[in-house]
Motif scaffolding. Structure first.
Motif, PDB file in Angstrom:
ATOM      1  N   ILE A  26      -3.690  47.695 -44.137  1.00 50.59           N
ATOM      2  CA  ILE A  26      -3.472  48.587 -42.996  1.00 50.59           C
ATOM      3  C   ILE A  26      -4.614  48.460 -42.000  1.00 50.59           C
ATOM      4  O   ILE A  26      -4.413  48.388 -40.784  1.00 50.59           O
ATOM      5  CB  ILE A  26      -3.324  50.039 -43.481  1.00 50.59           C
ATOM      6  CG1 ILE A  26      -2.028  50.189 -44.282  1.00 50.59           C
ATOM      7  CG2 ILE A  26      -3.337  51.011 -42.304  1.00 50.59           C
ATOM      8  CD1 ILE A  26      -1.881  51.547 -44.927  1.00 50.59           C
ATOM      9  N   PHE A  27      -5.845  48.409 -42.523  1.00 46.59           N
ATOM     10  CA  PHE A  27      -7.010  48.296 -41.649  1.00 46.59           C
ATOM     11  C   PHE A  27      -7.028  46.953 -40.927  1.00 46.59           C
ATOM     12  O   PHE A  27      -7.221  46.880 -39.713  1.00 46.59           O
ATOM     13  CB  PHE A  27      -8.276  48.482 -42.476  1.00 46.59           C
ATOM     14  CG  PHE A  27      -9.554  48.258 -41.703  1.00 46.59           C
ATOM     15  CD1 PHE A  27      -9.960  49.167 -40.745  1.00 46.59           C
ATOM     16  CD2 PHE A  27     -10.333  47.136 -41.940  1.00 46.59           C
ATOM     17  CE1 PHE A  27     -11.126  48.954 -40.036  1.00 46.59           C
ATOM     18  CE2 PHE A  27     -11.503  46.922 -41.243  1.00 46.59           C
ATOM     19  CZ  PHE A  27     -11.898  47.841 -40.285  1.00 46.59           C
ATOM     20  N   GLU A  28      -6.743  45.868 -41.703  1.00 42.33           N
ATOM     21  CA  GLU A  28      -6.830  44.535 -41.125  1.00 42.33           C
ATOM     22  C   GLU A  28      -5.702  44.248 -40.138  1.00 42.33           C
ATOM     23  O   GLU A  28      -5.913  43.621 -39.108  1.00 42.33           O
ATOM     24  CB  GLU A  28      -6.814  43.485 -42.235  1.00 42.33           C
ATOM     25  CG  GLU A  28      -8.168  43.219 -42.875  1.00 42.33           C
ATOM     26  CD  GLU A  28      -9.166  42.624 -41.910  1.00 42.33           C
ATOM     27  OE1 GLU A  28      -8.807  41.681 -41.197  1.00 42.33           O
ATOM     28  OE2 GLU A  28     -10.298  43.135 -41.836  1.00 42.33           O
ATOM     29  N   GLU A  29      -4.489  44.724 -40.458  1.00 44.49           N
ATOM     30  CA  GLU A  29      -3.327  44.362 -39.654  1.00 44.49           C
ATOM     31  C   GLU A  29      -2.952  45.427 -38.630  1.00 44.49           C
ATOM     32  O   GLU A  29      -1.838  45.426 -38.123  1.00 44.49           O
ATOM     33  CB  GLU A  29      -2.127  44.088 -40.573  1.00 44.49           C
ATOM     34  CG  GLU A  29      -2.350  42.965 -41.572  1.00 44.49           C
ATOM     35  CD  GLU A  29      -2.652  41.651 -40.887  1.00 44.49           C
ATOM     36  OE1 GLU A  29      -2.136  41.414 -39.776  1.00 44.49           O
ATOM     37  OE2 GLU A  29      -3.421  40.848 -41.454  1.00 44.49           O
ATOM     38  N   SER A  30      -3.858  46.338 -38.353  1.00 42.08           N
ATOM     39  CA  SER A  30      -3.561  47.360 -37.351  1.00 42.08           C
ATOM     40  C   SER A  30      -3.334  46.708 -35.987  1.00 42.08           C
ATOM     41  O   SER A  30      -3.935  45.680 -35.658  1.00 42.08           O
ATOM     42  CB  SER A  30      -4.721  48.360 -37.267  1.00 42.08           C
ATOM     43  OG  SER A  30      -4.513  49.277 -36.214  1.00 42.08           O
ATOM     44  N   ILE A  31      -2.452  47.316 -35.192  1.00 40.37           N
ATOM     45  CA  ILE A  31      -2.152  46.749 -33.883  1.00 40.37           C
ATOM     46  C   ILE A  31      -3.253  47.042 -32.877  1.00 40.37           C
ATOM     47  O   ILE A  31      -3.216  46.537 -31.756  1.00 40.37           O
ATOM     48  CB  ILE A  31      -0.808  47.284 -33.357  1.00 40.37           C
ATOM     49  CG1 ILE A  31      -0.872  48.809 -33.182  1.00 40.37           C
ATOM     50  CG2 ILE A  31       0.331  46.889 -34.258  1.00 40.37           C
ATOM     51  CD1 ILE A  31       0.361  49.387 -32.528  1.00 40.37           C
ATOM     52  N   ILE A  32      -4.203  47.900 -33.254  1.00 45.93           N
ATOM     53  CA  ILE A  32      -5.339  48.179 -32.384  1.00 45.93           C
ATOM     54  C   ILE A  32      -6.610  47.708 -33.071  1.00 45.93           C
ATOM     55  O   ILE A  32      -6.675  47.603 -34.296  1.00 45.93           O
ATOM     56  CB  ILE A  32      -5.436  49.681 -32.022  1.00 45.93           C
ATOM     57  CG1 ILE A  32      -5.667  50.513 -33.284  1.00 45.93           C
ATOM     58  CG2 ILE A  32      -4.198  50.145 -31.296  1.00 45.93           C
ATOM     59  CD1 ILE A  32      -5.919  51.964 -33.000  1.00 45.93           C
ATOM     60  N   GLY A  33      -7.642  47.435 -32.297  1.00 45.62           N
ATOM     61  CA  GLY A  33      -8.912  47.024 -32.856  1.00 45.62           C
ATOM     62  C   GLY A  33      -9.666  48.210 -33.431  1.00 45.62           C
ATOM     63  O   GLY A  33      -9.791  49.255 -32.791  1.00 45.62           O
ATOM     64  N   LEU A  34     -10.153  48.072 -34.655  1.00 43.97           N
ATOM     65  CA  LEU A  34     -10.881  49.138 -35.333  1.00 43.97           C
ATOM     66  C   LEU A  34     -12.217  48.596 -35.817  1.00 43.97           C
ATOM     67  O   LEU A  34     -12.289  47.484 -36.357  1.00 43.97           O
ATOM     68  CB  LEU A  34     -10.090  49.673 -36.526  1.00 43.97           C
ATOM     69  CG  LEU A  34      -8.736  50.323 -36.234  1.00 43.97           C
ATOM     70  CD1 LEU A  34      -8.024  50.648 -37.529  1.00 43.97           C
ATOM     71  CD2 LEU A  34      -8.907  51.576 -35.394  1.00 43.97           C
ATOM     72  N   SER A  35     -13.272  49.381 -35.638  1.00 42.41           N
ATOM     73  CA  SER A  35     -14.587  49.017 -36.156  1.00 42.41           C
ATOM     74  C   SER A  35     -15.343  50.280 -36.524  1.00 42.41           C
ATOM     75  O   SER A  35     -15.063  51.371 -36.008  1.00 42.41           O
ATOM     76  CB  SER A  35     -15.381  48.197 -35.133  1.00 42.41           C
ATOM     77  OG  SER A  35     -15.593  48.951 -33.954  1.00 42.41           O
ATOM     78  N   PHE A  36     -16.315  50.127 -37.453  1.00 43.89           N
ATOM     79  CA  PHE A  36     -17.103  51.255 -37.932  1.00 43.89           C
ATOM     80  C   PHE A  36     -18.585  50.940 -37.765  1.00 43.89           C
ATOM     81  O   PHE A  36     -19.029  49.812 -38.042  1.00 43.89           O
ATOM     82  CB  PHE A  36     -16.792  51.550 -39.400  1.00 43.89           C
ATOM     83  CG  PHE A  36     -15.406  52.088 -39.618  1.00 43.89           C
ATOM     84  CD1 PHE A  36     -15.148  53.442 -39.511  1.00 43.89           C
ATOM     85  CD2 PHE A  36     -14.357  51.232 -39.897  1.00 43.89           C
ATOM     86  CE1 PHE A  36     -13.875  53.928 -39.701  1.00 43.89           C
ATOM     87  CE2 PHE A  36     -13.073  51.712 -40.090  1.00 43.89           C
ATOM     88  CZ  PHE A  36     -12.839  53.073 -39.986  1.00 43.89           C
ATOM     89  N   TYR A  37     -19.331  51.955 -37.319  1.00 44.10           N
ATOM     90  CA  TYR A  37     -20.773  51.849 -37.134  1.00 44.10           C
ATOM     91  C   TYR A  37     -21.450  52.937 -37.964  1.00 44.10           C
ATOM     92  O   TYR A  37     -20.860  53.996 -38.247  1.00 44.10           O
ATOM     93  CB  TYR A  37     -21.144  52.021 -35.662  1.00 44.10           C
ATOM     94  CG  TYR A  37     -20.766  50.850 -34.789  1.00 44.10           C
ATOM     95  CD1 TYR A  37     -21.724  49.922 -34.381  1.00 44.10           C
ATOM     96  CD2 TYR A  37     -19.459  50.668 -34.364  1.00 44.10           C
ATOM     97  CE1 TYR A  37     -21.384  48.842 -33.570  1.00 44.10           C
ATOM     98  CE2 TYR A  37     -19.103  49.586 -33.560  1.00 44.10           C
ATOM     99  CZ  TYR A  37     -20.079  48.689 -33.161  1.00 44.10           C
ATOM    100  OH  TYR A  37     -19.736  47.631 -32.362  1.00 44.10           O
ATOM    101  N   ASP A  38     -22.710  52.665 -38.357  1.00 45.81           N
ATOM    102  CA  ASP A  38     -23.458  53.703 -39.063  1.00 45.81           C
ATOM    103  C   ASP A  38     -24.008  54.696 -38.049  1.00 45.81           C
ATOM    104  O   ASP A  38     -23.902  54.483 -36.821  1.00 45.81           O
ATOM    105  CB  ASP A  38     -24.569  53.080 -39.905  1.00 45.81           C
ATOM    106  CG  ASP A  38     -25.632  52.387 -39.070  1.00 45.81           C
ATOM    107  OD1 ASP A  38     -25.670  52.594 -37.837  1.00 45.81           O
ATOM    108  OD2 ASP A  38     -26.431  51.619 -39.639  1.00 45.81           O
TER     109      ASP A  38
END
Length: 683
Positions: A193-205
């Motif tokens: 789900i995270f990898e194939e999401s249609i939107i770009g997702l990223s996480f920062y500390d």
């Protein structure tokens, strides 16, 4: 006995005085020995009882330990080749033979298990530890496989180099392995789900350093590898544009922005929609910063492309005209044969060129190729002087003469009579041409012309609708965003934020519908069925949909008849259908209720959404599933949602429809076929 001896001694004391003294001593000694023997016997008996009690306690403790561990213990007698049950339910109480034991081990695991046991039997190993799958079914039915962890130890008698038996302790690890598989599957699902999401997702500390990014984000930002990116890994979120202008490192808040993003280091020059979402723990401490990014460059291009529509339509018309000219040329170069009839011989010859006879047949055979003119042609060939003395051209539907595909074709036949020197009709010649492609091309040309005209009209309507539909939520978002900074009370700000959020959601659904239609037109509708508990998924869907019903006069009702319903389908597409049904119902229902439910019907799932809205006229019910159809132009929407639902139903080989009455409400429903693996009705 001790009491009798003194009496005897007393009676004989007068005659045998000296002998009596000796006998008295003997009797006393015997008594002392008897007492000592009795004492030691009692002591030994107590010790035996104590040892027996300890043995019983040890056996009881072992039984409790086996019961707690739920292990199975079996004993294999090497001489008799028979396995007895010592504890558990792995084998029957009467035990099993070696052949029965082999029959219950999975064929793939049997060679390794036998190898380990033979090494113990041969004395090469004192013990062995291995795994295998065991069939717990003894009825001869479908195998019930369990994953067993086996520890086997050889039993030796003193002085023997080989064991007389094997004691095996087996732990059933089936549930553990199944749980591990479920955890792995869940991990992979969330990763997908995270990898194939249609939107770009990223996480920062919390300090602003990159932790992870999905595939869409890596593609948008042009990462230099699948595992990371040197530039973005070394760039702090709070120090790069555009985040440095609006993000406060000491107080990160929810934020949304749409702007042009230029990152020369990664050749990025895009228009992006960016949402910042802080993630906090239960104490309110910032743990992660999530970024959701969507490339809206193509959507911006839509506005620019709208100016070129008239030119494109004109070019399409010119292409159609050129296509008509090409068809004229195709008529001259179409598939054709020369033919010649000789009435005297009653034969027909077909020539490829002027002299190469490709095929020859009799009149009787020739007329069988005509589909609609069999009787008429039979009559005319019987009296050729009456019907074939003048040239003519006819178009006839025939079975193929020179082609092997078997398809019916249209042939154009040109005939010129042949007379002898005396003017008597002796035959005819001409051309037979396969006109099937031309006729099909004419039909296609007509269809393409109609479709081009309809496409131009629909594009104009679509662009007009899109301009209005997109501007409406955008105007609301911009207007209320300007008002937000002038509000002084928390309640007023909350109300404006609620309005902005609703319009953002409306705009997102609009864009999703447009992208769904675009994806269907370019790549076709993609279905991704998975194993799912539909009952639980339905509850989750309804929990989200209930929030869309904001009118206090409308009650949202959920009907979920099952506690568990395991099946295999694309839950994402089903969610899309139910969401469109409810969204449509909310628009047209001002009071009453909106009821959403499902049931198992005809080897599938039947889902429905019932409302008490305005209803739909009977003659309009069939049109609501067409693209761009809106029965009320004053209601927000593009007319795409229900057409997407129909496309999903068609892709699933299902059915979709609506039952409605004006003033009484509507019931939209969809039925999709699926296999029900397990179902449990709610209490």
């Amino acid at each position: 006995m001790l009491y009798i001896l003194p009496l005897l001694l007393q009676e004989q004391s007068s005659g045998f005085h000296s002998l009596g003294d000796f006998s008295l001593m003997t009797v006393a000694l015997v008594g002392i020995v008897f007492i000592l023997v009795a004492f030691f016997n009692r002591l030994i008996l107590q010790r035996v009882r104590h040892a027996s009690q300890l043995s019983s306690n040890t056996y009881s403790v072992m039984q409790q330990a086996l019961k707690i561990s739920e292990d199975h213990v079996v004993y294999y007698n090497i001489a008799s080749k028979y396995t007895d049950k010592l504890y558990g339910h792995m084998i029957p109480d009467e035990g099993i033979s070696a052949e029965d034991w082999k029959a219950h081990v999975h064929p793939e695991d049997l060679p390794h298990a036998l190898d380990q046991l033979h090494q113990i039997i041969d004395g090469k190993l004192k013990s062995a530890e291995f795994n295998y799958r065991w069939n717990f079914d003894y009825s001869g039915g479908r195998p019930i496989w369990g994953y067993m962890h086996n520890v086997s130890v050889g039993e030796y008698l003193p002085g023997m180099s080989r064991p007389v038996g094997i004691i095996s302790t087996l732990a059933d690890e089936t549930e553990l392995l199944k749980q591990q598989e479920k955890e792995d599957e869940l991990h992979q699902r969330y990763k997908l789900i995270f990898e194939e999401s249609i939107i770009g997702l990223s996480f920062y500390d919390p300090e602003g350093w990159l932790l992870d990014a999905n595939k869409q984000m890596r593609d948008i930002c042009h990462f230099d590898s699948e595992n990371g990116d040197e530039f973005f890994s070394n760039a702090n979120l709070f120090e790069i544009a555009p985040f440095r202008e609006f993000l406060d490192k000491n107080h990160v808040e929810e934020y949304w922005i749409c702007s042009r993003s230029d990152v020369p280091e990664r050749d990025m020059h895009l228009y992006l929609e960016i949402r910042v979402h802080p993630i906090r723990d239960e104490n309110g401490k910032l743990t992660y910063i999530a970024l959701a990014v969507r490339d809206v460059s193509e959507e911006r291009e839509m506005y620019l492309q709208s100016k070129l529509n008239d030119i494109q339509i004109q070019e399409a018309n010119e292409k159609i005209q050129r296509y008509e000219m090409e068809l004229q040329y195709m008529m001259e170069a179409c598939d054709m044969r020369a033919w010649r009839i000789t009435y005297k011989n009653g034969t027909v010859q077909f020539l490829k060129g002027l002299s190469n006879i490709e095929r020859e047949m009799t009149f009787d055979e020739y007329i069988t190729y005509f589909i609609d003119d069999y009787a008429e042609l039979t009559t005319k060939l019987a009296e050729p002087e009456k019907y074939f003395t003048k040239p003519f051209t006819v178009l006839r539907k025939m079975h193929p003469i020179f082609h092997t595909n078997g398809d019916v074709q249209w042939n154009q036949i040109n005939s010129v009579p042949i007379f002898d020197n005396e003017g008597k009709l002796v035959g005819a010649f001409g051309l037979i041409r396969n006109m099937t492609k031309y006729i099909q091309a004419q039909e296609q040309l007509k269809h393409e012309t109609q479709r081009a005209n309809e496409s131009g009209r629909l594009k104009s309507v679509f662009l007009a609708n899109m301009t209005h539909e997109i501007r409406t939520p955008l105007n609301a978002i911009v207007g209320f965003s300007d008002l937000l900074q002038m509000m002084t009370t928390t309640e007023e700000k909350r109300e404006l934020i609620h309005v902005i959020h609703n319009n953002c959601d409306m705009l997102l659904r609009l864009i999703n519908d447009i992208m769904a239609i675009s994806a269907m037109d370019s790549n076709g509708l993609i279905m991704s069925p998975v194993d799912i508990d539909f009952a639980q998924a339905f509850n989750d869907i309804c929990q989200s949909l209930a929030q869309r019903v904001e009118n206090p006069n409308v009650e949202f009702i959920k009907e979920n008849p099952y506690k568990t319903l395991l099946t295999h389908l694309d839950i994402g597409r089903m969610t899309q259908v139910i969401t469109n049904f409810v969204t449509n119902a909310v628009k047209y229902t001002q009071e009453g209720h909106i009821r959403v439910g499902y049931q198992i019907k005809d080897n599938g799932i039947y889902m429905y959404c019932e409302d008490t809205g305005t209803g739909i006229p009977k003659e309009q019910c069939g049109k609501v599933f067409e693209r761009f159809v809106k029965l009320n132009d004053y209601v927000q929407g593009t007319g795409l949602g229900l057409s997407i639902c129909k496309a999903i139903a068609d892709r699933c080989d299902g059915k979709i429809g609506v039952d409605s009455e004006v003033g009484q409400g509507s019931t939209f429903w969809i039925w999709v076929p699926c296999v029900i693996e397990k179902s449990e009705i709610s209490e």
